[in-house]
Scaffold this motif. Sequence first.
Motif, PDB file in Angstrom:
ATOM      1  N   GLY A 165       0.790  -1.236   0.000  1.00 56.54           N
ATOM      2  CA  GLY A 165       0.000   0.000   0.000  1.00 56.54           C
ATOM      3  C   GLY A 165       0.820   1.285   0.000  1.00 56.54           C
ATOM      4  N   GLY A 166       1.915   1.305  -0.780  1.00 56.98           N
ATOM      5  CA  GLY A 166       2.714   2.526  -0.901  1.00 56.98           C
ATOM      6  C   GLY A 166       3.823   2.648   0.137  1.00 56.98           C
ATOM      7  N   THR A 167       3.906   1.698   1.084  1.00 54.43           N
ATOM      8  CA  THR A 167       4.986   1.707   2.072  1.00 54.43           C
ATOM      9  C   THR A 167       6.005   0.641   1.683  1.00 54.43           C
ATOM     10  OG1 THR A 167       3.643   2.541   3.881  1.00 54.43           O
ATOM     11  CG2 THR A 167       5.537   1.218   4.505  1.00 54.43           C
ATOM     12  N   LYS A 168       7.280   1.028   1.729  1.00 57.01           N
ATOM     13  CA  LYS A 168       8.335   0.078   1.345  1.00 57.01           C
ATOM     14  C   LYS A 168       9.396   0.032   2.439  1.00 57.01           C
ATOM     15  CE  LYS A 168      11.300   0.422  -2.225  1.00 57.01           C
ATOM     16  NZ  LYS A 168      11.673   0.924  -3.553  1.00 57.01           N
ATOM     17  N   LEU A 169       9.698  -1.182   2.891  1.00 59.22           N
ATOM     18  CA  LEU A 169      10.747  -1.365   3.893  1.00 59.22           C
ATOM     19  C   LEU A 169      11.927  -2.072   3.256  1.00 59.22           C
ATOM     20  CD1 LEU A 169       7.967  -2.693   5.703  1.00 59.22           C
ATOM     21  CD2 LEU A 169       9.667  -2.104   7.382  1.00 59.22           C
ATOM     22  N   GLU A 170      13.110  -1.779   3.789  1.00 56.69           N
ATOM     23  CA  GLU A 170      14.301  -2.510   3.355  1.00 56.69           C
ATOM     24  C   GLU A 170      14.838  -3.295   4.548  1.00 56.69           C
ATOM     25  OE1 GLU A 170      17.562  -0.015   2.118  1.00 56.69           O
ATOM     26  OE2 GLU A 170      18.854  -1.745   1.695  1.00 56.69           O
ATOM     27  N   LEU A 171      15.098  -4.584   4.339  1.00 57.48           N
ATOM     28  CA  LEU A 171      15.665  -5.407   5.419  1.00 57.48           C
ATOM     29  C   LEU A 171      17.179  -5.240   5.442  1.00 57.48           C
ATOM     30  CD1 LEU A 171      14.803  -8.973   6.503  1.00 57.48           C
ATOM     31  CD2 LEU A 171      17.161  -8.492   5.890  1.00 57.48           C
ATOM     32  N   LEU A 172      17.720  -5.017   6.633  1.00 55.55           N
ATOM     33  CA  LEU A 172      19.178  -4.964   6.810  1.00 55.55           C
ATOM     34  C   LEU A 172      19.566  -6.156   7.677  1.00 55.55           C
ATOM     35  CD1 LEU A 172      19.581  -1.144   7.576  1.00 55.55           C
ATOM     36  CD2 LEU A 172      19.772  -2.284   5.359  1.00 55.55           C
ATOM     37  N   HIS A 173      20.314  -7.082   7.117  1.00 57.80           N
ATOM     38  CA  HIS A 173      20.718  -8.302   7.821  1.00 57.80           C
ATOM     39  C   HIS A 173      21.753  -7.935   8.888  1.00 57.80           C
ATOM     40  CE1 HIS A 173      21.585 -12.524   8.332  1.00 57.80           C
ATOM     41  NE2 HIS A 173      22.799 -12.440   7.846  1.00 57.80           N
ATOM     42  N   HIS A 174      21.374  -8.103  10.165  1.00 63.56           N
ATOM     43  CA  HIS A 174      22.265  -7.744  11.273  1.00 63.56           C
ATOM     44  C   HIS A 174      22.426  -8.924  12.229  1.00 63.56           C
ATOM     45  CE1 HIS A 174      21.417  -3.177  10.574  1.00 63.56           C
ATOM     46  NE2 HIS A 174      22.455  -3.598   9.882  1.00 63.56           N
ATOM     47  N   PRO A 175      23.068  -9.999  11.770  1.00 64.09           N
ATOM     48  CA  PRO A 175      23.134 -11.247  12.537  1.00 64.09           C
ATOM     49  C   PRO A 175      24.063 -11.158  13.741  1.00 64.09           C
ATOM     50  CG  PRO A 175      24.563 -11.400  10.637  1.00 64.09           C
ATOM     51  CD  PRO A 175      23.847 -10.075  10.513  1.00 64.09           C
ATOM     52  N   GLY A 176      23.922 -12.127  14.647  1.00 60.45           N
ATOM     53  CA  GLY A 176      24.762 -12.222  15.832  1.00 60.45           C
ATOM     54  C   GLY A 176      23.908 -12.564  17.046  1.00 60.45           C
ATOM     55  N   HIS A 177      22.993 -11.633  17.391  1.00 62.71           N
ATOM     56  CA  HIS A 177      22.099 -11.876  18.538  1.00 62.71           C
ATOM     57  C   HIS A 177      21.274 -13.142  18.268  1.00 62.71           C
ATOM     58  CE1 HIS A 177      19.865 -10.779  22.114  1.00 62.71           C
ATOM     59  NE2 HIS A 177      18.763 -11.045  21.449  1.00 62.71           N
ATOM     60  N   THR A 178      20.732 -13.242  17.053  1.00 62.82           N
ATOM     61  CA  THR A 178      20.257 -14.510  16.493  1.00 62.82           C
ATOM     62  C   THR A 178      20.864 -14.572  15.090  1.00 62.82           C
ATOM     63  OG1 THR A 178      18.271 -13.626  15.415  1.00 62.82           O
ATOM     64  CG2 THR A 178      18.014 -14.384  17.715  1.00 62.82           C
ATOM     65  N   LYS A 179      20.784 -15.761  14.472  1.00 63.57           N
ATOM     66  CA  LYS A 179      21.413 -15.911  13.144  1.00 63.57           C
ATOM     67  C   LYS A 179      20.776 -15.008  12.096  1.00 63.57           C
ATOM     68  CE  LYS A 179      22.617 -20.754  13.760  1.00 63.57           C
ATOM     69  NZ  LYS A 179      22.323 -22.130  13.333  1.00 63.57           N
ATOM     70  N   GLY A 180      19.496 -14.711  12.279  1.00 65.58           N
ATOM     71  CA  GLY A 180      18.793 -13.907  11.280  1.00 65.58           C
ATOM     72  C   GLY A 180      18.264 -12.607  11.860  1.00 65.58           C
ATOM     73  N   SER A 181      18.939 -12.073  12.876  1.00 64.84           N
ATOM     74  CA  SER A 181      18.530 -10.772  13.402  1.00 64.84           C
ATOM     75  C   SER A 181      18.616  -9.752  12.276  1.00 64.84           C
ATOM     76  CB  SER A 181      19.458 -10.330  14.535  1.00 64.84           C
ATOM     77  OG  SER A 181      19.174 -11.041  15.716  1.00 64.84           O
ATOM     78  N   CYS A 182      17.713  -8.789  12.281  1.00 69.67           N
ATOM     79  CA  CYS A 182      17.746  -7.795  11.215  1.00 69.67           C
ATOM     80  C   CYS A 182      17.096  -6.504  11.679  1.00 69.67           C
ATOM     81  CB  CYS A 182      17.049  -8.322   9.967  1.00 69.67           C
ATOM     82  SG  CYS A 182      15.325  -8.728  10.231  1.00 69.67           S
ATOM     83  N   SER A 183      17.398  -5.447  10.963  1.00 72.91           N
ATOM     84  CA  SER A 183      16.789  -4.142  11.194  1.00 72.91           C
ATOM     85  C   SER A 183      16.016  -3.793   9.928  1.00 72.91           C
ATOM     86  CB  SER A 183      17.874  -3.095  11.457  1.00 72.91           C
ATOM     87  OG  SER A 183      18.745  -3.525  12.495  1.00 72.91           O
TER      88      SER A 183
END
Length: 288
Positions: A165-183
């Motif tokens: 609906g017009g909103t776009k997010l970008e995933l930033l892979h920030h692993p360590g705390h868990t293997k697939g932690s992300c912002s």
Amino acid sequence: MNKIVISLLILAVAHTTLIAQKLAPLPMNNKEWSDSCQPFRIAGNLYYVGTYDLGCYLLATPKGHILINTGLAESVPMIKKNMQQLGFNMADIKILLTTQAHFDHVAGMADIKKQTGAKMMVDEKDAKALEDGGNSDYYMGGKGPLYLPVKPDKLLKDHDTIGLGGTKLELLHHPGHTKGSCSYLVTVKDEKRSYTVLIANIPTILGGTKLSGMPGYPEIGKDFAYTLESMKKVQFDLWVASHASQFDMHNKRKAGDAYNPEAFAGRSDYDTIIKERETDYKKLKDQQ
Ligand SMILES: [Zn+2]
């Protein structure tokens, strides 16, 4: 009995087993995780709908909503109430995301997914943990599922985008705390201007972590090093995080305060917390 009946019986038994599956006791808990919090508009179509300390973020769009994090299993009615208070319906959630597959951020996923039929999208490295209720997590796993398992509908990689609906997010892979932690980075707009918001997963190293490698996570040291470097370079106007305490939410905004995106502007406290985590990392590395 014919083959089809037998297969159906096996499926039914497997299903009942899953439902009856006992969850392992939670390794830790915190009163501030369960306390309530007044929901509020952070900036543009981004809202805080979490508990006192567990950051749950709603992106409300004309085509339905995106929810990032659910808190604990018992946080779900609270999120529902918070959404209602802001004029939104839980039933309109179309996409579920998380910043990390630990129980304090995803334990309500199965419930919300069942209630809404929303699609669960997850950093591919956290998919396994999500599917086994956190039992494969290198730190908290091993005693059975800690939360109801969720099968992701879509796996995401670094820099993948999620749109609705017009909103776009970008995933930033920030692993360590868990293997697939992300912002996540998302640009939101209000009547005055647009803001790039970082929804950060702060790379906290859990006590007892061996940076040389954990049995369930051999590359943990390398991943933390990567994330610490990578998070320093992220550019944004406003920031929030997986835990309210990490971005000092309750000092930046008091209950009843009017809409004020600027309360979350600036990066000096963000730079400080990343630096603190880097110091923890270096200390631990020297000791080991
Ligand atoms: Zn965690």
